[in-house]
Enzyme design. Structure first.
Site, short mmCIF file in Angstrom:
data_model
loop_
_atom_site.label_atom_id
_atom_site.label_comp_id
_atom_site.label_asym_id
_atom_site.label_seq_id
_atom_site.Cartn_x
_atom_site.Cartn_y
_atom_site.Cartn_z
N LYS A 5 -13.05 7.66 3.88
CA LYS A 5 -12.04 6.73 4.37
C LYS A 5 -10.81 7.51 4.85
CE LYS A 5 -10.40 2.20 2.85
NZ LYS A 5 -10.48 1.23 1.71
N GLU B 247 -14.65 -12.20 -7.63
CA GLU B 247 -13.70 -13.18 -8.16
C GLU B 247 -14.34 -14.15 -9.14
OE1 GLU B 247 -12.09 -11.52 -4.42
OE2 GLU B 247 -14.03 -12.39 -4.97
N ARG C 286 -13.55 -18.65 -3.73
CA ARG C 286 -14.91 -18.31 -4.14
C ARG C 286 -15.12 -18.53 -5.63
NH1 ARG C 286 -15.75 -12.63 -1.03
NH2 ARG C 286 -13.74 -12.17 -1.96
#
Length: 653
Positions: free
Chosen positions: A295, A380, A408
Site C-alpha cells: 500500500k 460490524e 449492516r
C-alpha cells in the site's frame, strides 16, 4: 507524448512492451499523487494496485469480462485505463468523478456502492446468471483487497462459489496486510504466512527491479526465482503436515474449501501477474490468485506513514504528503479524548472498532488500554454480537463505527442488544450527511432505522461539551443499548443553554407566548439558532430547543409544543421516519393539535457533493429554514382561523 496520454481504453494496454508498462506505471503513480493531492481521496490503496490493474486489463476483456472491485476505493487506476483520466480534476466533487465504481460513469463499472466484502456475492450471482444464459466465455473477476476478506459476507460467498466447480470465478486477493489499519485476526495470520516469511520476502522483493531489464539471462533467473519461492511454499506446507502451528498457508486455507489456489504472486511484477491470471482464466473452475502488494508504493510519504499509508487524504502538499489545511478539533478526536477519560473511572468500559481505530478516534484508547481495545476487522455484525457477549459478562462495550456501516449490523442491534436489554453504547461517527464519499457513505439512515428498535436510546450532542455529558450518561446505562451520533468533520464552539425545561436544553426563548418551537437535533443547533435570528428580524418569534436525547423523546417537548403555534424539527438525517416523524406521533398521542413541519433530507441517496452543498439542497441552511418557518407559520395561522370555534389546540385523548 506520455504513455498515459495514449491510453484511453484497456485495449491500448495490450500492445505495450514490458519496459513501456513499467514506465506507464510510474506515470500513473505521478498522476495519482498530483490529482489526489488537490481533491483528496484514497491515495495509498491505489498506489498499491497500479501493476495489478494493468495486468488485469491486459488479460481480461472488460467490460465483457466483469471486473468487480472490493472495496471500491481501490479502483482509481481502473478508472484511468478505462478512459476517465481527464475527469480526475473533479474527483469526489459535485457533478464530478466518483471516488468509487459508478455504473453511471462507465460500462466498465458494475457495482455502485463501496461497502466492503460484498463483491464475491455479486460474482457468485453473475456466474449463476451466466451459466443459465450460456455465457461460457464471459469471465467474472472479483478483486478483493484492503481487508475485505475479514468480512463474514465474503466467506458466505466463498462457501457458495466453492460449491460449484463448474461455475468459474477468478478471485484476486490483493493482500497488502491492511484495511485502514493493519489487517487483524486468524485469517490475516494465514495470509501472512508466506508474506512475512523471511526467505520469501528476500526473494519477492528482488525480482522485477533486479531482473526486468536483464534480457534472456534475466528471464531465466526469474524462472529460477519462481522455483525457489515454490520451494519455500512447499517447505511451509511440509511444516504444517508435521504439526507446526505457524505454517498454515493460504493454499491449505482456500484448498480446504475446494478452491484452486495460485500464488503468492508479486503484485508489482506485471509479467508474473499476467502469467498467474492467464492460468486462472483457463482453469474453468473457481480459483484464487493471491497477490502480495504494498500500500502506498512509489510515494515515500505514503510508504513511511505507519498509521495507514495515507489511505485517505484531504488536500495535501504532493512533495511531502502533509495536509495543506490546518488541523481543526474534530468530533472523532473529541469522542476519543472523552472515552479515554471515562475509561479511567470505569474499568468495565472496553472499546471496539471495525478496522478503523484512527478514523473513529480510538487510537489513543488503544495505546492507553491495549487489553481493553478490540479491532474485529471489517465485521460490524460480529462487533455488535461480540459486544453483546461482553455486556452479558459484565463489561460495557463502546462500539465506534461510521454511521453508514451500522446498516449492516441492524439485526444484531435489534436482536442481540435490544432484545436482551444490554448496556452497550454505539458511537456513530460521520452520521447524517457526509458528502464527497458519495451515496453509499452518507450516514443518513440511523435516526430513521433505529426509531423502530425497542428500548434503545439515542443521543445527539450539539458540541463537545454535550458529547462529554451524554457519553458519560450512556456508559452508565446498563439495561438498554445507547447510541451517540455526530457528523463528520470539525466540532464547533460550545453552544450554551439559555435555560432548561426538564430534560430539554432551551437555547433561545421567544419573547411572549405563541410563535414557533424549533427543535434542533444535535449539530444542527447552530444553524437553527441562526435561522431563529433571521426569523426575529422579520417579526417571527422562535424558541429553539435541543432535546439532547432524541429517542425516547423527552416528555417536556409535548408541553412546549402545546404552547406554540407551530413546531419545526431540523435534522441532518432522513426526513421520513426520523425525529420529526417521532415528534409528530408524540403530539398526536398526547392530543396536541399544533402542526409539525419536519425538515431533513428527502432522498436517502443524495448525489456526490460536499456536506454543505447537500444540506443546502435539502433546505437545511439558516436562510432556507427561516423561509420555511415563516411560510409554515402563515399556513398554520390560516388553518387556525378556519378551525371551528371552541376547538382548542390541545385535546387530551
Amino acid at each position: 507524448m506520455s504513455l498515459l496520454a495514449r491510453v484511453n481504453q484497456p485495449a491500448d494496454l495490450r500492445g505495450l512492451s514490458h519496459p513501456e508498462l513499467v514506465r506507464l506505471a510510474a506515470e500513473i503513480r505521478d498522476f495519482l499523487i498530483r490529482h489526489v493531492a488537490v481533491t483528496g481521496g484514497h491515495l495509498g490503496p491505489n498506489l498499491g494496485v497500479v501493476e495489478l490493474t494493468l495486468a488485469l486489463h491486459r488479460v481480461f476483456d472488460s467490460p465483457r469480462d466483469r471486473l468487480l472491485w472490493d472495496v471500491g476505493h481501490q479502483a482509481y487506476v481502473h478508472k484511468i485505463v478505462t478512459g476517465r483520466a481527464g475527469e480526475f480534476t473533479g474527483l469526489r466533487q459535485r457533478g464530478g468523478l466518483s471516488g468509487y465504481p459508478s455504473r453511471e460513469e462507465s460500462a466498465h463499472d458494475h457495482i455502485e456502492h463501496s461497502h466492503a466484502s460484498a463483491a464475491l456475492s455479486y460474482a457468485d450471482g453473475m456466474a449463476k446468471a451466466g451459466q443459465l444464459a450460456g455465457d461460457a466465455d464471459r469471465h467474472i473477476v472479483a478483486v478483493v483487497g484492503d481487508g475485505a476478506l475479514t468480512g463474514g459476507l465474503a466467506w458466505e460467498a466463498l462457501n457458495n462459489i466453492a460449491e460449484a466447480p463448474h461455475r468459474p470465478v477468478v478471485i484476486v486477493v490483493n493482500d497488502n496486510g491492511r484495511s485502514y489499519a493493519p489487517t487483524v485476526g486468524g485469517l490475516a495470520r494465514h495470509l501472512a504466512a508466506l508474506r512475512t516469511h523471511a526467505g520469501y520476502e528476500r526473494l519477492a522483493g528482488w525480482g522485477k527491479q533486479a531482473l526486468g531489464g536483464a534480457g534472456t539471462p534475466g528471464r531465466a533467473l526469474q524462472r529460477t526465482l519462481h522455483a525457489a519461492k515454490e520451494g519455500i511454499k512447499e517447505g511451509l506446507r511440509a511444516g504444517l503436515a508435521e504439526g507446526s502451528t505457524d505454517a498454515v498457508t493460504p493454499h491449505s486455507l482456500f484448498g480446504a474449501l475446494g478452491l484452486d489456489y495460485l500464488g503468492p504472486v508479486d503484485g508489482h511484477d506485471i509479467p508474473a501477474l499476467e502469467a498467474a491470471l492467464e492460468r486462472a482464466k483457463t482453469r474453468g473452475a473457481p480459483v484464487v490468485v493471491h497477490c502480495i502488494t504494498r500500500k502506498g508504493l512509489g510515494y515515500a510519504p505514503a510508504e513511511q506513514d505507519e498509521e495507514d499509508h495515507l489511505h485517505g487524504v484531504g488536500t495535501i502538499d504532493p512533495r511531502t504528503g502533509r495536509p495543506l489545511r490546518p488541523a481543526v478539533p474534530t468530533w472523532s478526536a473529541a469522542f476519543g479524548r472523552e472515552l479515554v477519560a471515562l475509561a479511567e473511572e470505569h474499568p468495565d468500559v472496553v472499546a471496539i472498532t471495525a478496522a478503523m481505530p484512527g478514523s473513529v478516534g480510538l487510537s489513543d484508547f488503544a495505546a492507553r488500554y491495549p487489553d481493553r481495545f478490540f479491532d474485529v476487522g471489517i465485521a460490524e455484525q460480529h462487533a455488535v454480537a461480540s459486544a453483546a457477549g461482553m455486556a452479558m459478562a459484565g463489561l460495557h462495550p463502546v462500539i465506534a463505527l461510521y454511521g453508514t456501516f451500522l446498516n449492516r449490523a441492524l439485526d444484531q442491534v435489534l436482536m442481540d442488544l435490544a432484545l436482551h436489554r444490554l448496556g452497550v453504547t454505539l458511537v456513530l461517527d460521520r452520521s447524517g450527511v457526509t458528502g464527497d464519499d458519495g451515496p453509499s457513505h452518507n450516514g443518513l439512515w440511523d435516526l430513521a432505522m433505529l426509531q423502530a428498535v425497542p428500548g434503545l436510546r439515542i443521543a445527539a450532542p450539539r458540541d463537545a461539551h454535550t458529547l462529554r455529558r451524554q457519553l458519560a450518561q450512556a456508559v452508565s446505562i446498563t439495561d438498554a443499548p445507547t447510541v451517540l451520533r455526530y457528523p463528520r468533520g470539525a466540532v464547533g464552539p460550545e453552544i450554551p443553554a439559555a435555560g432548561r425545561a426538564g430534560a430539554v436544553d432551551v437555547l433561545r426563548e421567544a419573547a411572549g407566548a405563541g410563535g414557533v418551537l424549533l427543535i434542533a437535533v444535535g449539530a444542527m443547533a447552530a444553524v437553527a439558532l441562526e435561522a431563529a435570528g433571521l426569523c426575529a428580524e422579520h417579526g417571527v418569534e422562535v424558541t429553539v430547543v435541543d432535546p439532547l436525547w432524541v429517542k425516547p423523546l423527552p416528555g417536556e417537548l409535548t408541553a412546549l409544543a402545546a404552547d406554540h403555534a407551530l413546531v419545526v424539527t431540523v435534522e441532518d438525517g432522513l426526513r421520513t421516519g426520523g425525529v420529526g416523524t417521532a415528534v409528530g406521533q408524540a403530539l398526536q398521542v398526547a392530543g396536541i393539535r399544533t402542526p409539525v413541519r419536519a425538515l431533513g433530507v428527502a432522498d436517502g441517496f443524495p448525489r456526490q457533493a460536499g456536506r454543505a452543498e447537500i444540506l443546502a439542497e435539502a433546505g437545511l441552511t439558516a436562510q432556507a429554514i427561516a423561509h420555511t418557518v415563516t411560510q409554515a407559520l402563515a399556513g398554520a395561522a390560516a388553518m387556525a382561523a378556519r378551525r371551528p370555534a371552541g376547538v382548542p389546540a390541545r385535546e387530551r385523548q
